[in-house]
Every structure is written in C-alpha cells, then in structure tokens.
Design a protein around this motif. Structure first.
Motif, mmCIF file in Angstrom:
data_model
loop_
_atom_site.group_PDB
_atom_site.id
_atom_site.type_symbol
_atom_site.label_atom_id
_atom_site.label_comp_id
_atom_site.label_asym_id
_atom_site.label_seq_id
_atom_site.Cartn_x
_atom_site.Cartn_y
_atom_site.Cartn_z
ATOM 1 N N ALA A 217 34.370 42.113 110.931
ATOM 2 C CA ALA A 217 33.151 41.332 111.146
ATOM 3 C C ALA A 217 32.974 41.037 112.631
ATOM 4 C CB ALA A 217 33.200 40.039 110.345
ATOM 5 N N GLY A 218 32.263 41.901 113.328
ATOM 6 C CA GLY A 218 32.036 41.706 114.755
ATOM 7 C C GLY A 218 31.107 40.540 115.033
ATOM 8 N N LEU A 219 31.213 40.010 116.254
ATOM 9 C CA LEU A 219 30.456 38.817 116.625
ATOM 10 C C LEU A 219 28.972 39.118 116.825
ATOM 11 C CD1 LEU A 219 32.906 37.085 119.141
ATOM 12 C CD2 LEU A 219 32.612 36.664 116.689
ATOM 13 N N SER A 220 28.176 38.085 116.635
ATOM 14 C CA SER A 220 26.721 38.192 116.717
ATOM 15 C C SER A 220 26.234 38.098 118.161
ATOM 16 C CB SER A 220 26.077 37.063 115.916
ATOM 17 O OG SER A 220 26.305 35.815 116.576
ATOM 18 N N LEU A 242 34.409 42.091 121.228
ATOM 19 C CA LEU A 242 34.451 41.690 119.825
ATOM 20 C C LEU A 242 33.084 41.775 119.160
ATOM 21 C CD1 LEU A 242 36.713 38.512 120.211
ATOM 22 C CD2 LEU A 242 37.434 40.876 119.795
ATOM 23 N N ALA A 243 32.106 42.331 119.887
ATOM 24 C CA ALA A 243 30.729 42.357 119.396
ATOM 25 C C ALA A 243 30.546 43.360 118.269
ATOM 26 C CB ALA A 243 29.784 42.696 120.540
ATOM 27 N N ALA A 244 29.774 42.961 117.267
ATOM 28 C CA ALA A 244 29.444 43.869 116.168
ATOM 29 C C ALA A 244 28.769 45.118 116.725
ATOM 30 C CB ALA A 244 28.522 43.165 115.180
ATOM 31 N N GLY A 245 29.226 46.274 116.261
ATOM 32 C CA GLY A 245 28.627 47.532 116.673
ATOM 33 C C GLY A 245 29.157 48.110 117.963
ATOM 34 N N SER A 246 30.032 47.368 118.656
ATOM 35 C CA SER A 246 30.550 47.871 119.930
ATOM 36 C C SER A 246 31.712 48.824 119.696
ATOM 37 C CB SER A 246 31.014 46.702 120.812
ATOM 38 O OG SER A 246 32.176 46.092 120.265
ATOM 39 N N ILE A 263 41.443 31.324 105.517
ATOM 40 C CA ILE A 263 41.484 29.953 105.002
ATOM 41 C C ILE A 263 40.698 29.065 105.958
ATOM 42 C CG2 ILE A 263 42.988 28.067 104.254
ATOM 43 C CD1 ILE A 263 45.281 30.264 104.296
ATOM 44 N N ALA A 264 39.642 28.445 105.463
ATOM 45 C CA ALA A 264 38.778 27.590 106.289
ATOM 46 C C ALA A 264 38.402 28.267 107.595
ATOM 47 C CB ALA A 264 39.466 26.254 106.556
ATOM 48 N N PRO A 265 37.899 29.504 107.559
ATOM 49 C CA PRO A 265 37.621 30.216 108.811
ATOM 50 C C PRO A 265 36.517 29.547 109.617
ATOM 51 C CG PRO A 265 36.642 31.384 106.957
ATOM 52 C CD PRO A 265 37.499 30.294 106.375
ATOM 53 N N TRP A 266 36.790 29.343 110.891
ATOM 54 C CA TRP A 266 35.839 28.722 111.808
ATOM 55 C C TRP A 266 34.860 29.767 112.325
ATOM 56 C CZ3 TRP A 266 34.084 29.459 116.673
ATOM 57 C CH2 TRP A 266 33.458 28.383 117.322
ATOM 58 N N GLY A 267 33.597 29.390 112.576
ATOM 59 C CA GLY A 267 32.689 30.244 113.317
ATOM 60 C C GLY A 267 31.301 30.441 112.751
ATOM 61 N N ARG A 268 31.178 30.573 111.438
ATOM 62 C CA ARG A 268 29.835 30.836 110.887
ATOM 63 C C ARG A 268 28.915 29.649 111.090
ATOM 64 N NH1 ARG A 268 25.603 32.353 110.420
ATOM 65 N NH2 ARG A 268 24.617 33.726 108.871
ATOM 66 N N GLN A 269 29.476 28.434 111.155
ATOM 67 C CA GLN A 269 28.638 27.248 111.339
ATOM 68 C C GLN A 269 27.989 27.217 112.721
ATOM 69 O OE1 GLN A 269 31.843 27.387 111.785
ATOM 70 N NE2 GLN A 269 32.772 25.525 112.599
ATOM 71 N N TRP A 273 28.820 34.730 113.624
ATOM 72 C CA TRP A 273 28.471 35.943 112.892
ATOM 73 C C TRP A 273 27.064 35.796 112.347
ATOM 74 C CZ3 TRP A 273 33.195 33.474 111.536
ATOM 75 C CH2 TRP A 273 34.346 34.124 112.010
ATOM 76 N N ASP A 274 26.442 36.930 112.122
ATOM 77 C CA ASP A 274 25.222 36.964 111.331
ATOM 78 C C ASP A 274 25.464 37.879 110.138
ATOM 79 O OD1 ASP A 274 25.048 39.577 112.366
ATOM 80 O OD2 ASP A 274 23.549 39.025 113.866
#
Length: 431
Positions: A217-220, A242-246, A263-269, A273-274
């Motif tokens: 899951a690359g970054l948005s 770490l970018a998505a598609g790179s 477990i309780a992954p941080w970041g989507r909030q 990620w998109d």
C-alpha cells in the motif's frame, strides 16, 4: 467484613508473584484454543544488523540535503529450540518513560541450540515509541509453534531514543525490508533453520503503518505533499520512495512476504493512503483494532479494511478497546508507579481501561496463529477464520456428549461464553 478483607488480601498475595515477575507468557484458562503454546521449547538470541548507508532523516531535518549514516537495528530473535531445552531467560529492559528499568519473565532459553528443521520467518515491529520487547508475548508464542521471530528496536522510535516522528515515517517500512534481507542472509545455526522465503510482517501502530506500506500500500499524494506540522513532515522528497505507483516502492515490496498483520495501523486517519494506494496491497491481511481507538481512529482502520480490495482480509475488533488493543505485553509492575519523567504512571502505555491485557494477548495469539499457519505453512485453519461476524450472534449448541449439533455456530476454538465483545469480519478479494 473482616472475612472479605482477608480474602482480598489472600487474593492479592497469590497474584503478587506473577505481577512482580512481569510474566509475558501467561495463558488464561479461558483462552481460545490456538493461544496455547506449541510443541517446541523456545530459544532467544540477541543480534544486531547494520545498514551501512541509510538516509539520515534527523540529520536531513537539521542540515538539509540527504546525508546518510549507518543505521543499527538491535534485535531479539526467538526460535524453536532443541528438545530438552529448559526455560530460564529474563529480559532486562526499560519502561515507556525511557529511564525506569524493568525485568520481564518469559519461557525462552537464552542462546539455546535450535531445533532441527526449517521454519517460516515473522517480523515484529513496535509502535512509536516502543521497543523490541513490546510484543514479546507473541514472539515467544509463535516460536513455540514453529516460527523464527525477529523484533528490532527501531532507531529514533524507542523509549530512550524517541526523536522526530518524520524519521519513523520514512524508515519504518524500509527497516522491515532490511530485517527480512538480514534474516535471509543470516549465517550459522539460526540461519540454517530460518526460511525467509515464507515470511510475514506483524506491526503495531507505526509498525502497522510500515507493514501496510511493505505489503504493497504505497503512500498517497496527500502524504507526500504535507508541509506541517513541524517535526511531523520529513524534508521534501524523503517519502517519495514510498509513493504508490513509484519504482522505488515497487522494489521495496517483496514476494517473500506472504501475509501481513496490522494492529491499530496508524495513517489512514491523516490520508496517508487513499483507495488507489490501498488497492495495491495484494498480500493476505489481518487487521486488529479496538472499536474506541482514538489514536489510529477506528473508522479509519475500517477504511483500510474496506479499501484493500485486491486481497482477502479480516478485521478483528475488540469492542470498547482503545489503541492498546491486543499488542502490548501486560503492564510491568513498575509501570503502575508514578513517573517523574512522564508526569504520570506509564501504565496507560500498555493497558486498556476495559479489557484485560492477558485476555487480549491470548486472543491475538490465537488469531495470528491461525492466519500465519494458513498462509505461511499451508495448513487448513479455515474453521478458525470463517466465523459469524458478531460473536454475540454465535450459538452454542452441543449434545450431552459435548458434540456440536446442526445449530452450533459458536466461534471455533473459543470456550462457551468466552467470545463476548468481539467481531471478526472477512471480505474476499474483489469486494
């Protein structure tokens, strides 16, 4: 009243030794089936791995450019030990305040001879801050079942080395890949039993953030374009790999990783990620969360569950639990006392206000065992993963001999009345 006071004192006296020993290996009598320790004695060894030329995010923040430096990861490696190995290890570490010493007690044996055989690899990755012992309950448990487990102190992200958050954003998934490569190249008797071609990553909080990136899951664009707050955002360009598609992110994702537990992954909030980036994660995924998580935010974790549509995934929810659901060891006895450094007791770093820590640890051990056995060992654990989503809807129906009848659909492996407060949802790839 006097009788009640004496009974309470006796109960505390009986509990005190376990508390003072800070045991990480407790299995409750009502634990689900696969929480039980496996057939192997467990060994543990310390090992450090050095990445000689890693981008130094802290130096980049202070002086600009892209300076590099050695990055040393101190690890513990737990593994199946030879028959007849006797437990005898304690773990000297420190609390969340970064200064208070504590000693943990488990069931491993320091530097024991390994068992014969070849065993899949599991990488454990702590939160921010944390250390390599934060999920040691799970490490010992999995090692007893035929896994080699490695957990590292992630630099700039530990109790006594907590620095700018930006370093963890840039380094965590790269650390996890470096651990995989290092364990694959490990020599000697531990290297001989480690099968890094069958590997999984298990991450908690920021470890979960890294695990999702490492899993695919690359970054948005939103993550890459952030400019505030200070200390939160890496210098320009450092997240690009770490970018998505790179190409860099595609090269980071590794076919040896067969499963991801976040477990309780941080970041989507924070829109790191998109939906498009999450859809690139194709590894089987087990998500774990508390329904009241106010750090990684439960609704955001559900977004991860909904949007990782390229893979079959599960979401285990502890009703009313917060961010500490399942992952941390039980709070050491010293964590109950006030810390001048923190201005509070470190207890809340480990514990949950609603759930018992050992209970949560056991449930995590059960589901992680089923999930990893299924995807790393090829064992059929479907009965433990194909469940009525809301445990409250499960029906316990057995005959006089204890044999389930046609109406029985209670959660497999859970004793009667013991699956309260849990949800386990599954979505197949494509949905």
């Amino acid at each position: 009243m006097r009788h009640l006071m004496l009974a309470a004192a006796a109960t505390l006296a009986c509990a005190a030794p376990a508390l003072s020993e800070n045991r990480i290996d407790l299995i409750r009598p009502d634990a689900p089936e696969l929480a039980a320790r496996g057939p192997h004695p467990v060994g543990v060894r310390a090992q450090s791995f050095t990445d000689p030329d890693r981008i130094d995010v802290i130096a980049a923040i202070e002086q600009g450019g892209t300076p590099t430096a050695e990055r040393v990861l101190q690890t513990e490696i737990w593994y199946p030990a030879a028959d007849g190995t006797e437990a005898g290890t304690t773990y000297d570490t420190i609390l969340r305040d970064g200064v208070t010493p504590t000693v943990l007690t488990g069931s491993a044996a320091r530097d024991a001879a390994p068992a014969e055989g070849s065993f899949p690899l599991v990488i454990l990755s702590h939160g921010y801050p944390g250390n390599r012992y934060l999920m040691s309950h799970l490490a010992e448990n999995l090692a007893s079942k035929g896994y080699v487990v490695v957990a590292a102190d992630h630099p700039e992200s530990t109790y006594d080395d907590q620095q700018a958050f930006a370093s963890t954003l840039v380094n965590r998934a790269v650390d996890q890949r470096f651990l995989l490569d290092s364990m694959a190249g490990l020599e000697g008797d531990l290297g001989a039993i480690t099968d890094a071609e069958r590997a999984a990553v298990v991450g908690y909080s920021m470890g979960g953030y890294g695990a999702l990136i490492f899993g695919g899951a690359g970054l948005s664009p939103t993550a890459l374009e952030r400019t505030e707050p200070a200390g939160f955002v890496p210098p320009a360009g450092l997240l690009d790999r770490l970018a998505a598609g790179s190409e860099d992110h595609a090269a980071l994702v590794d076919p040896r990783i067969k499963a991801v537990v976040a477990i309780a992954p941080w970041g989507r909030q924070h829109e790191f990620w998109d939906a498009d980036g999450l859809n690139d994660l194709a590894k089987p995924l087990l998500l774990v969360s508390g329904s009241d998580d106010d750090v990684s935010i439960y609704d955001a974790i559900r977004q991860v569950f909904d949007q990782t549509t390229a893979t079959t995934r599960h979401l285990l929810t502890f009703d009313h639990a917060n961010h500490n659901a399942a992952a941390p060891i039980p709070a050491p006895a010293e964590a109950w006392a006030f810390s001048e450094t923190l201005g509070r007791a470190p207890f809340d770093h480990y514990a949950d206000p609603v759930w018992d820590s050992v209970r949560m640890n056991n449930i995590l051990q059960h589901f992680t065992t089923a999930f990893l056995d299924q995807h790393l060992k090829g064992e059929d654990r479907g009965a433990f993963l194909d469940l009525v989503p809301d445990a409250e809807d499960g029906v316990w129906s057995v005959d006089d001999a204890g044999t389930p009848d046609a109406a029985h659909n209670y959660w497999a492996g859970f004793p009667e009345r013991s699956a309260k407060g849990l949800m386990f949802e599954t979505k197949p790839a494509g949905q």
